[in-house]
Design a protein around this motif. Structure first.
Motif, mmCIF file in Angstrom:
data_model
loop_
_atom_site.group_PDB
_atom_site.id
_atom_site.type_symbol
_atom_site.label_atom_id
_atom_site.label_comp_id
_atom_site.label_asym_id
_atom_site.label_seq_id
_atom_site.Cartn_x
_atom_site.Cartn_y
_atom_site.Cartn_z
ATOM 1 N N PRO A 94 -2.870 -7.086 5.885
ATOM 2 C CA PRO A 94 -3.561 -6.844 4.611
ATOM 3 C C PRO A 94 -4.692 -7.839 4.384
ATOM 4 N N GLY A 95 -5.826 -7.314 3.904
ATOM 5 C CA GLY A 95 -6.964 -8.147 3.553
ATOM 6 C C GLY A 95 -7.872 -8.531 4.698
ATOM 7 N N GLU A 96 -7.531 -8.134 5.915
ATOM 8 C CA GLU A 96 -8.303 -8.573 7.084
ATOM 9 C C GLU A 96 -9.476 -7.665 7.398
ATOM 10 N N ARG A 97 -9.287 -6.347 7.256
ATOM 11 C CA ARG A 97 -10.330 -5.384 7.592
ATOM 12 C C ARG A 97 -10.411 -4.310 6.523
ATOM 13 N N ARG A 98 -11.599 -3.696 6.394
ATOM 14 C CA ARG A 98 -11.793 -2.591 5.463
ATOM 15 C C ARG A 98 -11.529 -1.301 6.229
ATOM 16 N N LEU A 99 -10.274 -0.845 6.192
ATOM 17 C CA LEU A 99 -9.871 0.363 6.903
ATOM 18 C C LEU A 99 -9.739 1.493 5.890
ATOM 19 N N TYR A 100 -10.773 2.314 5.803
ATOM 20 C CA TYR A 100 -10.766 3.432 4.855
ATOM 21 C C TYR A 100 -9.547 4.301 5.121
ATOM 22 N N SER A 101 -8.729 4.522 4.095
ATOM 23 C CA SER A 101 -7.420 5.115 4.348
ATOM 24 C C SER A 101 -7.003 6.134 3.290
ATOM 25 N N ASN A 102 -6.919 7.393 3.704
ATOM 26 C CA ASN A 102 -6.288 8.404 2.853
ATOM 27 C C ASN A 102 -4.810 8.076 2.659
ATOM 28 N N ALA A 103 -4.186 7.618 3.735
ATOM 29 C CA ALA A 103 -2.764 7.265 3.663
ATOM 30 C C ALA A 103 -2.528 6.161 2.639
ATOM 31 N N GLY A 104 -3.486 5.241 2.532
ATOM 32 C CA GLY A 104 -3.352 4.176 1.549
ATOM 33 C C GLY A 104 -3.344 4.706 0.138
#
Length: 277
Positions: A94-104
């Protein structure tokens, strides 16, 4: 507004658009503004606003644990939880990369539903759609807060007015949502490649210095909003004191990457011209 006529030349069957001033008045509209369109990822800012209502009502806290180990509601809203795009699979801390996520966002919806005891589509209706008079809007289908919204230009104009002059939320909460979360985080902006930094607020993408981008070359760095793969977008430019909504029935692609920035620049030029007159 004459600039809105640009949508007539877009390679789509149906398109509608509107520009909304900071005071909530509609500066202009074009096309069937009452037509219901699938929003795809323009669902996310609506869902985020509902989460912020839940936060102000005490149903959730932005920094409480949610999602993968070490992640919080804030991480999920800012696409930094580490979850993959369409799978509830952890790919980074968490907080390391900007991973665009529908699952999120789907994890976020489940979390809010569990904490409030209200199914998330119903929570969005009660918290956002009903008080704003967005009677044509809903989170349908599988109820995904990431992509299952449907709405009209008329309804999204009401939402754009709300975000610019909040009534449902404390303006300080909205200001926080439009502020960069986890500054300096890199990542891919879907459709526009790797961005460093890839800035986001709480459920809203922030333009900053991103290039290429789906807004205009003349958009202020403070512009925020979202676009959807169904050919939809909503941006709010605080420096221009206005927002624009455009909904279409053609999936996002090269046509949109070319047409949307030109449309935005034309709208902003007309707004600035009218302000100077």
């Amino acid at each position: 507004m004459r600039s809105l006529a640009l949508i007539d030349n877009w390679p789509v069957t149906t398109a509608a658009a509107a520009v909304v001033r900071r005071d909530g008045t509609v500066a202009g509209s074009r096309g069937p503004t009452g037509h219901r369109f699938p929003l795809a990822s323009v669902t996310k800012p609506l869902a985020a606003y509902a989460v912020l209502v839940a936060y102000e009502e005490g149903g959730v806290d932005l920094d409480e644990p949610a999602g993968p180990e070490g992640a919080t509601v804030r991480h999920l809203l800012a696409h930094t939880s580490g979850l993959a795009y369409d799978e509830r699979r952890v790919t980074a801390p968490p907080g390391e990369r900007r991973l665009y996520s529908n699952a999120g966002f789907e994890t976020l919806g489940d979390h809010v539903a569990k904490e409030t005891g209200i199914p998330f589509p119903e929570y969005v209706r009660q918290a956002v759609f009903e008080p704003l008079g967005m009677a044509a809007s809903a989170v349908e289908g599988a109820g995904s807060p990431a992509k299952d919204g449907v709405s009209t230009v008329d309804d999204l104009a009401r939402f754009a007015a709300e975000v610019q002059a909040p009534r449902l939320l404390d303006p300080r909460t909205v200001a926080e949502a439009m502020s960069v979360q986890y500054p300096g985080t890199r990542g891919v902006l879907p459709g526009f490649g790797h961005q460093s930094p890839n800035d986001w607020g709480l459920g809203f993408e922030i333009r900053d210095g991103k290039s290429p981008h789906w807004t205009g070359a003349s958009s202020s760095p403070r512009t925020f909003g979202h676009f959807g793969q169904s050919g939809t977008f909503l941006w709010i430019d605080p420096d221009a004191g206005a927002a624009a909504v455009a909904l279409t029935d053609r999936a996002f692609g090269p046509w949109a990457a070319q047409a949307w920035p030109a449309f935005t620049d034309a709208v902003l030029a007309e707004l600035r011209g009218s302000a100077a007159a």
